[in-house]
Design a protein around this motif. Structure first.
Motif, PDB file in Angstrom:
ATOM      1  N   ALA A   1       1.021  -0.905   0.036  1.00  0.00           N
ATOM      2  CA  ALA A   1      -0.408  -0.163  -0.162  1.00  0.00           C
ATOM      3  C   ALA A   1       0.682   1.220  -0.011  1.00  0.00           C
ATOM      4  N   ARG A   2       1.840   1.055   0.352  1.00  0.00           N
ATOM      5  CA  ARG A   2       2.561   2.674   0.105  1.00  0.00           C
ATOM      6  C   ARG A   2       3.550   2.635  -0.672  1.00  0.00           C
ATOM      7  N   PHE A   3       4.228   1.543  -0.547  1.00  0.00           N
ATOM      8  CA  PHE A   3       5.084   1.297  -1.897  1.00  0.00           C
ATOM      9  C   PHE A   3       4.834   0.986  -3.783  1.00  0.00           C
ATOM     10  N   GLY A   4       3.600   1.249  -3.036  1.00  0.00           N
ATOM     11  CA  GLY A   4       3.218   0.153  -4.602  1.00  0.00           C
ATOM     12  C   GLY A   4       3.332  -1.608  -4.492  1.00  0.00           C
ATOM     13  N   SER A   5       2.165  -2.427  -5.114  1.00  0.00           N
ATOM     14  CA  SER A   5       2.285  -3.608  -5.492  1.00  0.00           C
ATOM     15  C   SER A   5       3.942  -4.187  -6.132  1.00  0.00           C
ATOM     16  N   ASP A   6       4.040  -3.379  -6.777  1.00  0.00           N
ATOM     17  CA  ASP A   6       5.127  -4.002  -8.228  1.00  0.00           C
ATOM     18  C   ASP A   6       6.237  -3.730  -7.204  1.00  0.00           C
ATOM     19  N   ALA A   7       6.491  -2.819  -6.411  1.00  0.00           N
ATOM     20  CA  ALA A   7       7.932  -2.926  -5.553  1.00  0.00           C
ATOM     21  C   ALA A   7       8.013  -4.049  -5.003  1.00  0.00           C
ATOM     22  N   VAL A   8       7.017  -4.340  -4.021  1.00  0.00           N
ATOM     23  CA  VAL A   8       7.513  -5.573  -2.774  1.00  0.00           C
ATOM     24  C   VAL A   8       7.458  -6.908  -3.950  1.00  0.00           C
ATOM     25  N   ASN A   9       8.841  -7.193  -3.628  1.00  0.00           N
ATOM     26  CA  ASN A   9       8.940  -8.456  -4.751  1.00  0.00           C
ATOM     27  C   ASN A   9       9.258  -9.923  -3.493  1.00  0.00           C
ATOM     28  N   ARG A  10       8.790 -10.694  -4.286  1.00  0.00           N
ATOM     29  CA  ARG A  10       9.807 -12.384  -4.070  1.00  0.00           C
ATOM     30  C   ARG A  10      10.429 -13.452  -5.006  1.00  0.00           C
ATOM     31  N   PHE A  11      11.580 -13.846  -5.355  1.00  0.00           N
ATOM     32  CA  PHE A  11      12.472 -14.025  -6.001  1.00  0.00           C
ATOM     33  C   PHE A  11      11.428 -15.819  -5.794  1.00  0.00           C
ATOM     34  N   VAL A  12      11.121 -16.126  -7.340  1.00  0.00           N
ATOM     35  CA  VAL A  12      10.926 -17.601  -8.028  1.00  0.00           C
ATOM     36  C   VAL A  12      11.751 -17.534  -9.215  1.00  0.00           C
ATOM     37  N   ALA A  13      12.109 -19.018  -9.030  1.00  0.00           N
ATOM     38  CA  ALA A  13      12.928 -19.875  -9.890  1.00  0.00           C
ATOM     39  C   ALA A  13      11.799 -20.275 -10.967  1.00  0.00           C
ATOM     40  N   LYS A  14      12.680 -19.782 -11.866  1.00  0.00           N
ATOM     41  CA  LYS A  14      12.043 -20.696 -12.995  1.00  0.00           C
ATOM     42  C   LYS A  14      12.574 -21.614 -13.924  1.00  0.00           C
ATOM     43  N   GLY A  15      12.838 -22.816 -14.063  1.00  0.00           N
ATOM     44  CA  GLY A  15      13.061 -23.746 -15.156  1.00  0.00           C
ATOM     45  C   GLY A  15      13.929 -23.018 -16.572  1.00  0.00           C
ATOM     46  N   SER A  16      14.946 -21.820 -16.712  1.00  0.00           N
ATOM     47  CA  SER A  16      15.569 -21.171 -17.233  1.00  0.00           C
ATOM     48  C   SER A  16      17.000 -21.218 -17.658  1.00  0.00           C
ATOM     49  N   HIS A  17      17.412 -21.850 -18.564  1.00  0.00           N
ATOM     50  CA  HIS A  17      19.507 -22.089 -18.435  1.00  0.00           C
ATOM     51  C   HIS A  17      19.568 -20.438 -18.402  1.00  0.00           C
ATOM     52  N   LEU A  18      19.433 -18.912 -18.922  1.00  0.00           N
ATOM     53  CA  LEU A  18      19.548 -17.833 -19.340  1.00  0.00           C
ATOM     54  C   LEU A  18      19.902 -17.153 -18.031  1.00  0.00           C
ATOM     55  N   PRO A  19      20.899 -17.005 -17.419  1.00  0.00           N
ATOM     56  CA  PRO A  19      20.499 -15.680 -15.615  1.00  0.00           C
ATOM     57  C   PRO A  19      20.029 -14.908 -15.976  1.00  0.00           C
ATOM     58  N   GLU A  20      19.693 -14.764 -17.471  1.00  0.00           N
ATOM     59  CA  GLU A  20      18.063 -12.985 -16.668  1.00  0.00           C
ATOM     60  C   GLU A  20      16.902 -13.551 -16.481  1.00  0.00           C
ATOM     61  N   ARG A  21      16.664 -15.295 -17.420  1.00  0.00           N
ATOM     62  CA  ARG A  21      15.383 -15.490 -17.207  1.00  0.00           C
ATOM     63  C   ARG A  21      15.031 -16.655 -15.555  1.00  0.00           C
ATOM     64  N   ALA A  22      16.414 -16.962 -15.443  1.00  0.00           N
ATOM     65  CA  ALA A  22      16.838 -18.301 -14.211  1.00  0.00           C
ATOM     66  C   ALA A  22      15.570 -17.691 -12.615  1.00  0.00           C
ATOM     67  N   ALA A  23      15.921 -16.478 -12.315  1.00  0.00           N
ATOM     68  CA  ALA A  23      15.322 -16.369 -11.171  1.00  0.00           C
ATOM     69  C   ALA A  23      14.450 -14.623 -11.782  1.00  0.00           C
ATOM     70  N   LEU A  24      13.222 -14.438 -11.483  1.00  0.00           N
ATOM     71  CA  LEU A  24      12.677 -13.746 -12.241  1.00  0.00           C
ATOM     72  C   LEU A  24      11.987 -13.096 -10.423  1.00  0.00           C
ATOM     73  N   ALA A  25      11.702 -11.596 -10.104  1.00  0.00           N
ATOM     74  CA  ALA A  25      11.103 -10.878  -9.184  1.00  0.00           C
ATOM     75  C   ALA A  25       9.779 -10.698  -9.459  1.00  0.00           C
ATOM     76  N   VAL A  26       9.229 -11.446  -8.377  1.00  0.00           N
ATOM     77  CA  VAL A  26       7.437 -11.210  -9.078  1.00  0.00           C
ATOM     78  C   VAL A  26       7.351 -10.713  -7.844  1.00  0.00           C
ATOM     79  N   PRO A  27       6.202 -10.110  -7.617  1.00  0.00           N
ATOM     80  CA  PRO A  27       5.466  -8.978  -6.795  1.00  0.00           C
ATOM     81  C   PRO A  27       4.944 -10.147  -5.790  1.00  0.00           C
TER      82      PRO A  27
END
Lengths: 461, 255
Positions: free
Chosen positions: A322-348
């Motif tokens: 509520a304070r910083f916007g729902s996009d700002a608060v992240n969790r890290f999620v692992a994705k099945g990808s070899h590309l490093p920029e795709r392998a770990a995503l920050a999701v709301p």
């Protein structure tokens, strides 16, 4: 005024000038009109949540459920017209049982007509055939045939009419006569629950507003708990006395029906507004609506110790969102990808589930910081063409590599139509001072047409 | 005489308050490191990188502390206020420092005021294991008053608070301990391969231990703990064409 001076809609400019020589001419500003209509739609929210735009310059309000708040249809209509007049807008209003009848009456009849359901036929009878808003050709043909009013058409059998002028005309006729109702498509789905508070005297003090919000939150949450529901998206609407409407939205990760928590979220959201809430001359109405809800069974707190901790963290995420916007608060999620920029995503983090992270196992280490985009470096003195550079320059500083691990080849994902089609060879290098970097060579030697380039992609602890 | 007695009584009370904390109230960084004091939970600790280039090492060290301070799958909050060019925290890299990235709430903010506000909000939540306040560059608002406020909130709700400052000199604060972390040359396992993440850690402030001491340590991912940096020594490669015994005999014959 304009009508009295002989100016009518559809009049040619030269004719108008001839009738009123001292006329001031303004260019039509479609964008501004659209904004005004949009604001009016929000403003009309005070009468009913079911509102639709009625192009080109009308609004359609479904008021069947809200007349009692104003003491009837007539007082509601008068209230709207006087309030709009106070804002400097001249409005024509009519009330009818079906949308098409209301539209025809509003455009071709004096303001203030109320056609009760079933009596549309009597009210529209004297309207000209243009009120059907069929094609111009059709209207002209009707006039030539001597059918000047709707009553003329209504008294005739429909089948020959349909054969002569098309199915469309009889459909329109039926709609205007109130035989068929075209449902109104609201500009947005109506809220699931709402609580509102009208003030005889506009309020502007922060304490008064807080008090009103508190009352509304309790009322709303009581309604929610009665039905075992909890809200996930709330909207607070402030109607200012001068017609300005301010809406703020509050999201919750879990179905929420605790008035205290809701109030806290609202106050944090109000604190975080880039342009603060301006009461001006005061608000004459405040409403809290639930836009999205979910089943929420009653919980008994305190029996399960862990539950309290989890609950408090979920509340924390809601407050931060509520304070910083729902996009700002992240969790890290692992994705099945070899590309490093795709392998770990920050999701709301709002509403996200705590997942597990795949074990590292024997996988090569990954950097703590990822640079996005990867930064080009100037690589020098590679021992072998395929090997890592002995020395490189990054952000203007020269580094000598002491230890090297690699290459780890990461090929592009060919199943994605992407622009980068070259493989990358990653190296983990360490300089003499213990700084550890993640470099990659973009492209293979002797394989590509352009010279290969080196990039810095990450930093290790 | 009475006044002296009073003072003595007060001193005794203070001494009993700072009696050795129970193991569950402290975070041990690693059992094998001699003389390294454990960090007590529910208070504020500061970690400094004097140079911007040392930020990854300090961040890695703090990540290790977060993973040591984690308990019972509780979540941690990482508030980060750093320029884009400093790089973004990477989930897989955090996993390499022992953190389960799924248990981390990551909140990038624009300025240090927002960072402090978010951290205080987090400290009011008793369900968190730790809160990291990661501010790059100078932070004039993070002063004695602000850190004192953080410390009180941390003590009240039992949340370990770690302040991570990159590229700045230490300034006065109410933190219980203060550490300076710099990268250290890793212990290469040979073949000029880089080894485990290695840190040079100096204790700058501690309420009871002597300050100024430094440790060279590395992160051991197997035990998820900090350990003394292993000495660099060459490792013989395994023979691929004969058995161990034969290889040993041939070595002896050569000798």
């Amino acid at each position: 005024m304009a009508r009295k001076a002989g100016l009518l809609p559809g009049l040619a400019f030269a004719d108008a000038r001839a009738r009123v020589p001292l006329m001031r001419v303004e260019k039509e500003d479609e964008a501004a009109d659209a904004i005004l209509i949009g604001n009016l739609v929000r403003w009309c929210d005070r009468y009913t949540p079911v509102i639709a735009q009625d192009p080109p310059n009308g609004l359609m309000l479904e008021i069947s459920g809200s007349t009692h708040l104003f003491g009837g249809e007539k007082p509601l209509m008068d209230d709207a017209i006087t309030r709009l007049a106070r804002m400097g807008l001249t409005a024509f209003a009519t009330i009818a049982g079906t949308t098409r009848a209301a539209r025809a009456l509003g455009r071709f009849r004096a303001t203030g007509t109320i056609a009760p359901p079933g009596a549309e036929r009597d009210h529209v009878a004297s309207l000209p055939v243009e009120a059907l808003e069929a094609d111009e050709k059709v209207s002209l043909a009707l006039r030539r045939a001597g059918l000047k009013t709707i009553a003329d058409l209504a008294s005739r059998p429909r089948k020959p009419l349909a054969a002569r002028f098309g199915e469309d005309l009889t459909l329109r006729l039926a709609e205007v006569l109130g035989e068929i109702d075209r449902p109104l498509v609201p500009h947005r789905p109506p809220p699931v629950f709402s609580a509102e508070c009208r003030f005889a005297d506009p309020i502007g003090l922060a304490d008064d507003i807080d008090g009103a919000l508190s009352g509304l939150a309790h009322e709303l949450c009581e309604g929610l708990s009665r039905l075992d529901r909890g809200g996930r998206a709330f909207e607070v609407t402030f109607f200012r006395a001068d017609g300005a409407v301010r809406q703020i939205e509050v999201l919750s990760g879990q179905p929420l029906r605790a008035p205290k928590t809701l109030l806290r979220l609202i106050s944090m959201r109000l604190d975080a507004l880039p342009d603060p809430l301006d009461p001006g001359f005061g608000f004459d109405m405040i409403r809290i609506a639930v836009l999205d809800d979910d089943a929420a069974s009653a919980v008994q707190p305190g029996l399960d110790g862990d539950n309290g901790h989890e609950r408090s963290v979920i509340d924390l995420i809601d407050r931060l969102a509520a304070r910083f916007g729902s996009d700002a608060v992240n969790r890290f999620v692992a994705k099945g990808s070899h590309l490093p920029e795709r392998a770990a995503l920050a999701v709301p983090a709002l509403g996200a589930q705590t997942g597990s992270w795949p074990e590292m196992g024997t996988k090569p280490p990954r950097p703590l910081f990822l640079l996005s985009p990867a930064e080009p470096i100037e690589a020098m003195a590679a021992e072998v063409p395929d090997g890592p550079p002995k020395r490189f320059r990054w952000r203007g500083v020269l580094y000598d590599t002491l230890y090297v691990e690699g290459p780890e080849r990461i090929a592009p994902e060919w199943w994605r139509a992407a622009k980068d089609v070259k493989s990358r060879d990653y190296f983990r290098v360490e300089d003499g001072e213990g700084h550890r970097f993640w470099l990659f060579r973009y492209g293979l030697y002797g394989h590509e047409r352009e010279p290969v380039r080196w990039f810095m992609h990450g930093l290790f602890p | 005489m009475d006044r002296a007695h009073d003072a003595l009584g007060r001193l005794r009370a203070i001494a009993s308050m700072s009696a050795p904390l129970m193991a569950s109230e402290t975070v041990s960084l690693g059992g094998q490191l001699s003389g390294l004091p454990a960090l007590s939970r529910s208070t504020v600790h500061e970690f400094f990188a004097l140079r911007k280039e040392d930020a990854p090492a300090t961040t890695g060290f703090v990540a290790g502390v977060v993973s040591r301070a984690g308990r019972e799958s509780r979540l941690s909050l990482w508030v980060r206020c750093a320029p884009l060019r400093a790089g973004a925290l990477y989930g897989a890299g955090l996993a390499g420092m022992g953190i389960n990235p799924a248990t981390l709430i990551h909140l990038p903010v624009d300025n240090e005021k927002d960072a402090l506000r978010a951290a205080l909000e987090g400290l009011r939540c008793k369900g968190l294991a730790s809160v990291v306040i990661d501010i790059a560059g100078p932070a004039p608002h993070l002063d004695l008053t602000a850190t004192r406020r953080l410390k009180l909130a941390a003590a009240e709700h039992g949340v370990t608070t770690l302040i991570l400052r990159a590229g700045t000199d230490p300034s006065p604060s109410a933190a219980q301990t203060r550490w300076q972390v710099a990268p250290s040359l890793s212990a290469s396992p040979g073949l000029s391969l880089p080894g485990n993440p290695a840190f040079a850690v100096t204790l700058l402030k501690h309420p009871s231990e002597g300050t100024g001491r430094s440790w060279e340590m590395e992160w051991d991912h197997e035990t998820r703990a900090f350990a003394p940096k292993t000495l660099s020594r060459p490792v013989a490669s395994l023979p691929f064409d004969r058995t161990h015994r034969e290889a040993g005999e041939s070595l002896r014959a050569r000798a």
